[in-house]
Design a protein around this motif. Sequence first.
Motif, PDB file in Angstrom:
ATOM      1  N   ARG A 112       0.835  -1.205   0.000  1.00 19.02           N
ATOM      2  CA  ARG A 112       0.000   0.000   0.000  1.00 19.02           C
ATOM      3  C   ARG A 112       0.869   1.254   0.000  1.00 19.02           C
ATOM      4  NH1 ARG A 112      -4.642  -2.268   4.061  1.00 19.02           N
ATOM      5  NH2 ARG A 112      -5.929  -3.200   2.430  1.00 19.02           N
TER       6      ARG A 112
ATOM      7  N   GLY B 183       1.870   2.319  -3.248  1.00 16.00           N
ATOM      8  CA  GLY B 183       0.792   2.736  -4.130  1.00 16.00           C
ATOM      9  C   GLY B 183      -0.018   1.618  -4.744  1.00 16.00           C
ATOM     10  N   ASP B 184       0.262   0.387  -4.341  1.00 15.23           N
ATOM     11  CA  ASP B 184      -0.488  -0.752  -4.875  1.00 15.23           C
ATOM     12  C   ASP B 184      -1.824  -0.889  -4.152  1.00 15.23           C
ATOM     13  OD1 ASP B 184       1.557  -1.474  -6.619  1.00 15.23           O
ATOM     14  OD2 ASP B 184       2.494  -2.781  -5.141  1.00 15.23           O
TER      15      ASP B 184
END
Length: 68
Positions: A19, A22-23
């Motif tokens: 996270r 940016g996933d």
Amino acid sequence: MIVLGDFKPMLAPYVEAARGAGDEVLVLAPEKANHFDIVTPGTPNGDAVADWIAANAFGSPIATPKPR
């Protein structure tokens, strides 16, 4: 996509790292899940995991066979 069972504390850093990069991470943490029932078809948690994966990866839940 990640399913958390007995090893939830060990997997949380991977979720946070993904996270943080940016996933998008979808997490399923079935109630009272253990290491085995989340991968065992026919158990409540196993069926919930299979349906969750199918719905999120393929767009629709799979039909769970009824016990005979």
